[in-house]
Design an enzyme around this catalytic site. Structure first.
Site, PDB file in Angstrom:
ATOM      1  N   TYR A 205       0.412  -1.339  -0.399  1.00 28.09           N
ATOM      2  CA  TYR A 205       0.027   0.280   0.213  1.00 28.09           C
ATOM      3  C   TYR A 205       1.100   1.933   0.456  1.00 28.09           C
ATOM      4  O   TYR A 205       0.409   2.037  -0.967  1.00 28.09           O
ATOM      5  CB  TYR A 205      -0.612  -0.262   1.356  1.00 28.09           C
ATOM      6  N   LYS A 209       1.143   4.436  -3.135  1.00 25.96           N
ATOM      7  CA  LYS A 209       0.955   5.738  -2.882  1.00 25.96           C
ATOM      8  C   LYS A 209       2.287   6.623  -2.618  1.00 25.96           C
ATOM      9  O   LYS A 209       2.647   7.603  -3.494  1.00 25.96           O
ATOM     10  CB  LYS A 209       0.330   6.084  -1.349  1.00 25.96           C
ATOM     11  N   THR A 242     -12.912   6.236   6.345  1.00 25.15           N
ATOM     12  CA  THR A 242     -13.723   5.961   5.123  1.00 25.15           C
ATOM     13  C   THR A 242     -13.768   4.187   5.569  1.00 25.15           C
ATOM     14  O   THR A 242     -13.110   3.288   5.961  1.00 25.15           O
ATOM     15  CB  THR A 242     -13.588   5.934   4.240  1.00 25.15           C
TER      16      THR A 242
END
Length: 325
Positions: A205, A209, A242
């Site tokens: 991850y 990014k 989220t």
């Protein structure tokens, strides 16, 4: 050695998380200024049916922009379109199917969009996944690298001609790419971009990014050199409440709930910096920047290394089947 390689990305990621939460404890989310109307302009927002993507699409539509929500769930996308319309937005909103896990789907999306003969002034590369179990995209890429990075890399490159033709030097088209603070601890292994030698969801991850920031800067370098009226910027939304955190381990999810209520940004707050980068008059012609909480910030040292950026771009072109320009 294998255990250390697995644990280090986890530790790095959680340390970054703690640092961001401490910042958010003592610093409120910035308030968006009054933004100029966007009537006549067209935007694509990937992952625009939920979370920060939805808030971005909703706000752009409220400013009068024609917004295309790009996502992999038609039901969810149409529901978002209906909701925005019911709120009385000034701009038109519609949904087009896009699966960033499939390079074929990316190409089909671009073909469908171009068939509409619309201009394109803003592309918000928002969609993403985080800490999902090890898996592969339709084309065999590691999921985080394939969806978060390569899908957006191909999408942006295939839409560049539209962005170039739609922009003017006094009103540039804009590419806004969602990164995160995790890029600071990302490690880019050019010999193993798919993480096959030692997979870690945390490492994958943060690498995706980091790749997005490198891509953002190199794209701006190319656009500036050729004199095209398009800007490219990366944004960091902070830690936002989220669905991205649904893949945390059970103890981490339990700890996250009370912390999120107190310290996490709301999706609307998290989307604010992307909205600013996509529309603010004071950012006209400004590109190659990293924005956090409404302000320019320094990204990781490696992101300013031209050779690293160029090598990643070259390898990315090969992986998605693009001829390097």
């Amino acid at each position: 050695m294998w255990l250390l390689s697995f644990i280090l990305p986890i530790l790095r990621l959680y340390l970054v998380g703690v640092k961001v939460l401490l910042y958010q404890l003592f610093n409120k989310s910035f308030t968006l200024p009054v933004l100029p109307k966007q009537n006549g302009r067209v935007a694509i927002v990937t992952g625009g049916a939920r979370g920060m993507g939805y808030e971005t699409a909703r706000h752009l539509a409220n400013l009068g922009m024609h917004v295309v929500i790009a996502g992999n769930s038609e039901e969810e996308g149409l529901r978002a379109v209906k909701k925005i319309h019911e709120e009385g937005s000034e701009g038109k909103v519609e949904f087009l199917f896009l699966d960033l896990c499939s390079l074929k789907s990316v190409r089909q999306f671009v073909q469908r969009f171009k068939a509409r003969a619309l201009p394109l002034h803003v592309l918000v590369n928002n969609a993403g996944i985080m800490l999902v179990p090890e898996g592969k995209t339709e084309d065999g890429f590691e999921l985080h690298f394939g969806l978060n990075y390569l899908g957006h890399f191909l999408l942006t490159n295939l839409l560049l001609d539209k962005l170039k033709r739609s922009g003017r030097h006094d009103a540039c088209s804009r590419v806004v790419t969602m990164s995160s603070a995790t890029h600071y601890v990302g490690r880019l292994n050019m010999e193993d971009l798919q993480g096959r030698s030692c997979y870690s969801a945390h490492g994958a991850y943060s690498q995706s990014k980091l790749a997005l920031v490198l891509f953002t800067y190199h794209l701006q370098e190319k656009l500036t050199a050729a004199g095209f009226p398009v800007t490219s910027n990366a944004v960091d939304p902070g830690m936002v409440d989220t669905d991205l955190y649904n893949n945390l381990c059970i103890p981490a999810q339990a700890a996250k709930k009370p912390v999120a209520k107190m310290l996490f940004r709301t999706p609307a707050e998290g989307a604010s910096t992307a909205i600013l980068a996509a529309t603010a008059s004071q950012l006209e012609g400004v590109g190659g920047c990293y924005f956090y909480n409404g302000e320019r910030a320094e990204s990781a040292d490696i992101t300013y290394d031209h050779n690293v950026r160029a090598e990643l771009w070259k390898q990315s072109c090969v992986l998605v089947g693009l001829q390097e320009a």
